[in-house]
Design a protein around this motif. Sequence first.
Motif, PDB file in Angstrom:
ATOM      1  N   THR A   1       8.455  20.704 -14.985  1.00  0.00           N
ATOM      2  CA  THR A   1       9.472  19.825 -14.407  1.00  0.00           C
ATOM      3  C   THR A   1      10.797  20.031 -15.137  1.00  0.00           C
ATOM      4  N   PRO A   2      11.924  19.907 -14.432  1.00  0.00           N
ATOM      5  CA  PRO A   2      13.233  20.125 -15.073  1.00  0.00           C
ATOM      6  C   PRO A   2      13.498  19.102 -16.179  1.00  0.00           C
ATOM      7  N   LEU A   3      14.114  19.556 -17.233  1.00  0.00           N
ATOM      8  CA  LEU A   3      14.466  18.653 -18.338  1.00  0.00           C
ATOM      9  C   LEU A   3      15.399  17.552 -17.863  1.00  0.00           C
ATOM     10  N   LEU A   4      16.259  17.861 -16.917  1.00  0.00           N
ATOM     11  CA  LEU A   4      17.182  16.862 -16.384  1.00  0.00           C
ATOM     12  C   LEU A   4      16.415  15.703 -15.748  1.00  0.00           C
ATOM     13  N   MET A   5      15.368  16.024 -14.969  1.00  0.00           N
ATOM     14  CA  MET A   5      14.559  14.984 -14.349  1.00  0.00           C
ATOM     15  C   MET A   5      13.828  14.149 -15.398  1.00  0.00           C
ATOM     16  N   GLN A   6      13.380  14.801 -16.457  1.00  0.00           N
ATOM     17  CA  GLN A   6      12.698  14.081 -17.531  1.00  0.00           C
ATOM     18  C   GLN A   6      13.635  13.085 -18.205  1.00  0.00           C
ATOM     19  N   MET A   7      14.900  13.492 -18.378  1.00  0.00           N
ATOM     20  CA  MET A   7      15.885  12.574 -18.977  1.00  0.00           C
ATOM     21  C   MET A   7      16.171  11.398 -18.053  1.00  0.00           C
ATOM     22  N   PHE A   8      16.285  11.663 -16.761  1.00  0.00           N
ATOM     23  CA  PHE A   8      16.507  10.586 -15.793  1.00  0.00           C
ATOM     24  C   PHE A   8      15.353   9.579 -15.826  1.00  0.00           C
ATOM     25  N   LEU A   9      14.119  10.103 -15.859  1.00  0.00           N
ATOM     26  CA  LEU A   9      12.957   9.224 -15.849  1.00  0.00           C
ATOM     27  C   LEU A   9      12.868   8.403 -17.128  1.00  0.00           C
ATOM     28  N   CYS A  10      13.182   9.029 -18.264  1.00  0.00           N
ATOM     29  CA  CYS A  10      13.134   8.294 -19.536  1.00  0.00           C
ATOM     30  C   CYS A  10      14.201   7.203 -19.581  1.00  0.00           C
TER      31      CYS A  10
ATOM     32  N   PHE B   1      16.347   5.920 -16.816  1.00  0.00           N
ATOM     33  CA  PHE B   1      16.363   4.959 -15.718  1.00  0.00           C
ATOM     34  C   PHE B   1      14.972   4.408 -15.419  1.00  0.00           C
ATOM     35  N   GLY B   2      13.948   5.279 -15.528  1.00  0.00           N
ATOM     36  CA  GLY B   2      12.587   4.840 -15.213  1.00  0.00           C
ATOM     37  C   GLY B   2      12.093   3.756 -16.141  1.00  0.00           C
ATOM     38  N   LEU B   3      12.287   3.948 -17.444  1.00  0.00           N
ATOM     39  CA  LEU B   3      11.841   2.933 -18.398  1.00  0.00           C
ATOM     40  C   LEU B   3      12.608   1.624 -18.227  1.00  0.00           C
ATOM     41  N   SER B   4      13.892   1.740 -17.879  1.00  0.00           N
ATOM     42  CA  SER B   4      14.689   0.523 -17.648  1.00  0.00           C
ATOM     43  C   SER B   4      14.169  -0.253 -16.443  1.00  0.00           C
ATOM     44  N   MET B   5      13.762   0.472 -15.402  1.00  0.00           N
ATOM     45  CA  MET B   5      13.222  -0.191 -14.211  1.00  0.00           C
ATOM     46  C   MET B   5      11.889  -0.874 -14.499  1.00  0.00           C
ATOM     47  N   LEU B   6      11.168  -0.356 -15.493  1.00  0.00           N
ATOM     48  CA  LEU B   6       9.891  -0.958 -15.880  1.00  0.00           C
ATOM     49  C   LEU B   6      10.066  -2.098 -16.874  1.00  0.00           C
ATOM     50  N   GLY B   7      11.306  -2.382 -17.241  1.00  0.00           N
ATOM     51  CA  GLY B   7      11.567  -3.496 -18.147  1.00  0.00           C
ATOM     52  C   GLY B   7      11.738  -3.118 -19.599  1.00  0.00           C
ATOM     53  N   TYR B   8      11.743  -1.802 -19.882  1.00  0.00           N
ATOM     54  CA  TYR B   8      11.916  -1.344 -21.254  1.00  0.00           C
ATOM     55  C   TYR B   8      13.329  -0.780 -21.412  1.00  0.00           C
ATOM     56  N   GLU B   9      14.196  -1.560 -22.019  1.00  0.00           N
ATOM     57  CA  GLU B   9      15.570  -1.108 -22.210  1.00  0.00           C
ATOM     58  C   GLU B   9      15.612  -0.019 -23.275  1.00  0.00           C
ATOM     59  N   ILE B  10      16.269   1.063 -22.976  1.00  0.00           N
ATOM     60  CA  ILE B  10      16.364   2.188 -23.904  1.00  0.00           C
ATOM     61  C   ILE B  10      17.776   2.742 -23.863  1.00  0.00           C
ATOM     62  N   SER B  11      18.301   3.088 -25.008  1.00  0.00           N
ATOM     63  CA  SER B  11      19.657   3.625 -25.081  1.00  0.00           C
ATOM     64  C   SER B  11      19.670   5.083 -24.627  1.00  0.00           C
ATOM     65  N   ALA B  12      20.868   5.582 -24.371  1.00  0.00           N
ATOM     66  CA  ALA B  12      21.006   6.994 -23.989  1.00  0.00           C
ATOM     67  C   ALA B  12      20.522   7.898 -25.126  1.00  0.00           C
ATOM     68  N   TRP B  13      20.803   7.501 -26.367  1.00  0.00           N
ATOM     69  CA  TRP B  13      20.353   8.260 -27.539  1.00  0.00           C
ATOM     70  C   TRP B  13      18.827   8.311 -27.582  1.00  0.00           C
TER      71      TRP B  13
ATOM     72  N   ALA C   1      16.664   7.792 -25.085  1.00  0.00           N
ATOM     73  CA  ALA C   1      16.123   8.524 -23.936  1.00  0.00           C
ATOM     74  C   ALA C   1      16.281  10.026 -24.123  1.00  0.00           C
ATOM     75  N   ALA C   2      17.402  10.440 -24.697  1.00  0.00           N
ATOM     76  CA  ALA C   2      17.632  11.866 -24.937  1.00  0.00           C
ATOM     77  C   ALA C   2      16.633  12.419 -25.947  1.00  0.00           C
ATOM     78  N   ILE C   3      16.410  11.676 -27.034  1.00  0.00           N
ATOM     79  CA  ILE C   3      15.454  12.124 -28.048  1.00  0.00           C
ATOM     80  C   ILE C   3      14.046  12.174 -27.467  1.00  0.00           C
ATOM     81  N   LEU C   4      13.665  11.137 -26.725  1.00  0.00           N
ATOM     82  CA  LEU C   4      12.312  11.063 -26.171  1.00  0.00           C
ATOM     83  C   LEU C   4      12.044  12.221 -25.216  1.00  0.00           C
TER      84      LEU C   4
END
Length: 216
Positions: A63-72, A74-86, A88-91
């Motif tokens: 899967t593209p790295l770009l999609m993985q960053m989007f999911l980390c 925006f996806g985690l935020s939609m599930l109720g887990y707030e995560i910073s851009a920093w 999400a990028a590291i994860l």
Amino acid sequence: MIEFSNYDILRNLLFATQWTILLSLAAFIGGSSVALTLTALRLTRNKVVHSLIRGYVELFQGTPLLMQMFLCFFGLSMLGYEISAWGAAILSLTFFTSAFLVEIWRGCIDTLPKGQWEASRCLGMSFLQILRYIILPQAIRVAVAPTVGFSVQVIKGTALASVIGFVELTKVGTMLNNATFEPFKVFTLVAIIYFLLCYPLSLYSKVLEKKFNGSR
């Protein structure tokens, strides 16, 4: 329109470069830690573990790295887990890096003669002893060059973090371009900085490959 001198542009880009370097280091250290654990588990004879690790590798390599960053991000935020851009990028970069390093290191271990495992077991050595004293000292010599070479891909992959709002070299380059309307100058400087970060690693990888040539 705000006036930016060449010095101002370069100064801002160099300041942003430190975040690119920090993100690359964090992703590489995190990815190496995960990959080391998965590589050790992959050497066991548990078929379920093998299947899970193979699925993990195929998922993050396929899967593209770009999609993985989007999911980390925006996806985690939609599930109720707030995560910073920093965060999400590291994860996402940790998952991406570990998936490739697992395959690199597995291939390096597979280059070693299988008879060494059998001989070590005949000597009564445990699995951990075989890894520590027999396999790893040889595999590290083979793995060090491709591992350093892959770090170049990690550095270039950090550029995608700009799409989720993380302010690193590419993001600052885009912001400066929007402020100065001089895309050729700005992005030429961005490209030069990336080259100066990546080329020494590529060169060092070739030196290490010659120094630790597995065939020798």
